[in-house]
Design an enzyme around this catalytic site. Structure first.
Site, short mmCIF file in Angstrom:
data_model
loop_
_atom_site.label_atom_id
_atom_site.label_comp_id
_atom_site.label_asym_id
_atom_site.label_seq_id
_atom_site.Cartn_x
_atom_site.Cartn_y
_atom_site.Cartn_z
N GLY A 27 81.34 21.40 26.22
CA GLY A 27 81.81 21.98 24.89
C GLY A 27 80.75 22.27 23.66
N HIS A 33 78.49 30.43 26.48
CA HIS A 33 79.71 29.92 27.07
C HIS A 33 80.98 30.82 27.25
CE1 HIS A 33 78.06 26.13 25.46
NE2 HIS A 33 78.01 25.72 26.71
N LYS A 144 70.52 29.93 32.17
CA LYS A 144 69.47 29.28 31.07
C LYS A 144 69.29 27.86 31.70
CE LYS A 144 68.91 27.23 26.92
NZ LYS A 144 69.44 25.83 27.44
N ASP A 145 70.17 27.26 32.47
CA ASP A 145 69.95 25.93 33.09
C ASP A 145 69.52 26.24 34.36
OD1 ASP A 145 70.32 24.27 30.85
OD2 ASP A 145 72.41 24.83 30.92
N LEU A 179 70.53 30.86 23.53
CA LEU A 179 71.51 30.04 22.94
C LEU A 179 71.86 28.84 23.77
CD1 LEU A 179 74.40 32.74 22.19
CD2 LEU A 179 72.46 32.12 20.67
N SER A 181 73.53 24.59 22.80
CA SER A 181 74.39 23.78 21.82
C SER A 181 73.03 22.74 21.13
CB SER A 181 75.15 22.81 22.69
OG SER A 181 76.28 23.68 23.15
N ARG A 182 72.11 22.86 21.63
CA ARG A 182 71.05 21.68 21.17
C ARG A 182 70.29 22.66 20.01
NH1 ARG A 182 70.77 19.33 26.52
NH2 ARG A 182 71.46 17.30 26.23
O1 PAF Z 1 75.49 22.68 31.87
C1 PAF Z 1 76.40 21.85 31.28
O2 PAF Z 1 77.07 21.92 30.42
C2 PAF Z 1 76.71 20.64 32.13
O3 PAF Z 1 75.49 20.30 32.64
C3 PAF Z 1 77.83 20.72 33.18
C4 PAF Z 1 77.36 21.62 34.42
C5 PAF Z 1 79.17 21.18 32.35
C6 PAF Z 1 78.22 19.29 34.02
O4 PAF Z 1 78.21 18.34 32.98
#
Ligand code: PAF
Length: 282
Positions: A27, A33, A144-145, A179, A181-182
């Site tokens: 979220g 996103h 990004k992750d 970008l 959320s943090r």
């Molecule tokens: O990247 C994220 O937002 C979270 O690590 C995920 C993949 C939704 C799992 O909680």
């Protein structure tokens, strides 16, 4: 767009869908996103986004409690992009204490895993649960992750999950900051400085493209430069894209020419992540 909070209701809604594309999120949605959700439309005719802040992937001293929860605003942004939003409670996802976990590959203990023990175990566990609940034909995650995406690809491949894992490009602010959320935790002056992480990675990429192969020295230099500007650096690392192992400076193996430079560092109380891919030709 339907907002569904129980697994039973979601299964009933998706039962007849043959081509679900799924974007799991925690979220507090931003353009990164939304871009993944738009991309999801290319991978299925029913697009599902989940919103769940997963307690299993936060350490005891991390930001689980203060992680921004903005369900109403998130749903407003998803209107017209997603068909279904799955927003379960913690109790719906974990009705009993979770004692079964996914054991992620050893690389989960390096890079972000070194300073966030247990993070990828909790992440992989919830991702497997969500994939089992939604049963999509494709699931999309942001690059990004990068380490997270790598671990999810391993999870899917090694456990033979019937899902295509798709990586979406990192979305950036006008100045280049990835970008996240943090980012909203940053003060005005920290926000001004934050882009330097990306600039440092760009500088390293340029040096590698110009022939620098002493990756240790490059990493060290970047760490020192960031530290001198007030950053608390977790890591700066040049790795192979394929296995996330340290990149060897040896030339000649094409698989080793697809590199990625990853970094995580704190500005004040905010931990920022970024990465940049480097493809060496010839
Ligand atoms: O990247 C994220 O937002 C979270 O690590 C995920 C993949 C939704 C799992 O909680």
């Amino acid at each position: 767009m339907q907002v569904i909070s129980t697994i039973a209701e979601l299964r009933a809604r998706l039962g007849a869908e043959r081509a679900v594309a799924f974007v799991p999120t925690m979220g507090n949605l931003h353009e990164g996103h939304l871009n993944l959700v738009r991309l999801a439309r290319e991978y299925g005719n029913c697009v599902v986004a989940s919103i769940f802040v997963n307690p299993l992937q936060f350490g005891p001293n991390e930001d689980f409690d203060r992680y921004p929860r903005t369900l109403e605003a998130d749903c407003a942004q998803l209107q017209g992009l997603a068909d279904v939003v799955f927003a379960p409670s913690v109790n719906e996802m974990y009705p009993v204490r979770q004692t079964v976990f996914v054991e992620p590959p050893p690389v989960a203990n390096e890079l972000c895993g070194a300073s966030r023990p247990g993070h990828f175990r909790g992440m992989a566990t919830v991702v497997l649960k969500l994939l089992n609940i939604v049963q999509p034909q494709a699931a999309l995650f942001g690059k990004k992750d990068y380490q997270q995406l790598h671990i999810i690809r391993q999870l899917s491949a090694q456990l033979d999950l019937p899902v295509r894992i798709v990586g979406g490009e990192t979305m950036r602010a006008a100045d280049g900051l990835a970008l996240s959320s943090r980012n909203q935790y940053l003060s005005v002056s920290e926000r001004g400085e934050a882009v330097f992480l990306y600039q440092a990675l760009q500088g390293m990429r340029q040096a590698i493209l110009q022939g620098e192969r002493d990756f240790e020295r490059l990493q060290q230099r970047a760490v020192e430069t960031l530290a001198a500007r007030g950053w608390l650096v977790d890591y700066v690392a040049v790795r192979n894209q394929s296995d996330l192992q340290p990149a060897s400076p040896v030339q000649g193996d094409p698989a080793q020419r697809e590199l990625v430079i990853l970094a995580a560092a704190r500005l004040g109380n905010t931990r920022l992540l970024d990465n940049i891919e480097v493809c060496l030709i010839g």
